[in-house]
Design a protein around this motif. Structure first.
Motif, PDB file in Angstrom:
ATOM      1  N   GLN A 154      -7.262  -2.159  21.310  1.00 47.11           N
ATOM      2  CA  GLN A 154      -8.250  -1.902  22.362  1.00 47.11           C
ATOM      3  C   GLN A 154      -8.247  -3.056  23.361  1.00 47.11           C
ATOM      4  O   GLN A 154      -8.319  -4.212  22.988  1.00 47.11           O
ATOM      5  CB  GLN A 154      -9.641  -1.764  21.745  1.00 47.11           C
ATOM      6  CG  GLN A 154     -10.712  -1.348  22.723  1.00 47.11           C
ATOM      7  CD  GLN A 154     -12.057  -1.196  22.060  1.00 47.11           C
ATOM      8  OE1 GLN A 154     -12.209  -1.415  20.850  1.00 47.11           O
ATOM      9  NE2 GLN A 154     -13.057  -0.810  22.824  1.00 47.11           N
ATOM     10  N   LEU A 155      -8.169  -2.690  24.624  1.00 46.96           N
ATOM     11  CA  LEU A 155      -8.164  -3.705  25.667  1.00 46.96           C
ATOM     12  C   LEU A 155      -9.578  -4.182  25.918  1.00 46.96           C
ATOM     13  O   LEU A 155     -10.475  -3.375  26.159  1.00 46.96           O
ATOM     14  CB  LEU A 155      -7.582  -3.137  26.958  1.00 46.96           C
ATOM     15  CG  LEU A 155      -6.205  -2.470  26.869  1.00 46.96           C
ATOM     16  CD1 LEU A 155      -5.756  -1.987  28.234  1.00 46.96           C
ATOM     17  CD2 LEU A 155      -5.179  -3.411  26.260  1.00 46.96           C
ATOM     18  N   GLN A 156      -9.787  -5.496  25.869  1.00 48.59           N
ATOM     19  CA  GLN A 156     -11.124  -6.034  26.048  1.00 48.59           C
ATOM     20  C   GLN A 156     -11.115  -7.394  26.705  1.00 48.59           C
ATOM     21  O   GLN A 156     -10.177  -8.174  26.537  1.00 48.59           O
ATOM     22  CB  GLN A 156     -11.801  -6.210  24.665  1.00 48.59           C
ATOM     23  CG  GLN A 156     -12.636  -5.051  24.199  1.00 48.59           C
ATOM     24  CD  GLN A 156     -13.423  -5.407  22.940  1.00 48.59           C
ATOM     25  OE1 GLN A 156     -12.910  -5.989  22.009  1.00 48.59           O
ATOM     26  NE2 GLN A 156     -14.702  -5.060  22.946  1.00 48.59           N
TER      27      GLN A 156
ATOM     28  N   SER B 206      -8.327  -9.516  24.714  1.00 48.72           N
ATOM     29  CA  SER B 206      -7.724  -8.977  23.504  1.00 48.72           C
ATOM     30  C   SER B 206      -7.041  -7.662  23.829  1.00 48.72           C
ATOM     31  O   SER B 206      -7.470  -6.925  24.723  1.00 48.72           O
ATOM     32  CB  SER B 206      -8.761  -8.785  22.400  1.00 48.72           C
ATOM     33  OG  SER B 206      -9.756  -7.883  22.804  1.00 48.72           O
ATOM     34  N   GLY B 207      -5.950  -7.398  23.128  1.00 45.18           N
ATOM     35  CA  GLY B 207      -5.208  -6.175  23.348  1.00 45.18           C
ATOM     36  C   GLY B 207      -4.161  -6.270  24.440  1.00 45.18           C
ATOM     37  O   GLY B 207      -3.417  -5.310  24.656  1.00 45.18           O
TER      38      GLY B 207
END
Length: 122
Positions: A1-3, A25-26
């Motif tokens: 998951q892009l965060q 993250s991601g």
């Protein structure tokens, strides 16, 4: 998951300092310019600072120039905003954004985190 996850906000007295962090993250932050925005209640967003992908260009709004410093540590996948000489008018929700584009277009950066609250008060 892009965060993007921001941290480091809080309550500080006028003249104090805070360092905000923006952890990605991601995805690898290396390939993205990172910009910090802020939004106070009842006001529109304000671009605070931006750092280019290559780390060789930084931009600041006139309201924070000389007091705030943006930086990044690609090894930690993190960008920072060091805020010194804080003023009550710096009170706002601060959030980071990332984009594969350039800082000259920072107001078009759409991918953002949830933000961290900064309150400057006596």
């Amino acid at each position: 998951q892009l965060q993007l996850v921001e941290s480091g906000g809080g309550l500080v007295h006028p003249g104090g300092s805070l360092r905000l962090s923006c952890v990605a993250s991601g995805f690898k932050l290396d390939y993205y310019a990172v910009a910090w925005f802020r939004q106070a209640p009842g006001q529109g967003r304000e671009g605070v600072s931006c750092i280019s992908k290559t780390n060789d260009s930084t931009y600041y709004s006139d309201s924070v120039k000389g007091r705030f410093t943006i930086s990044r540590d690609n090894a930690k996948n993190t960008a920072y905003l060091q805020m010194n000489s804080l003023k009550p008018e710096d009170t706002a929700l601060y959030y980071c954004t990332a984009d594969s584009g350039i800082c000259e277009s920072w107001y078009s950066f759409g991918f953002r985190g949830q933000g961290t609250q900064v309150t400057v008060a006596s």
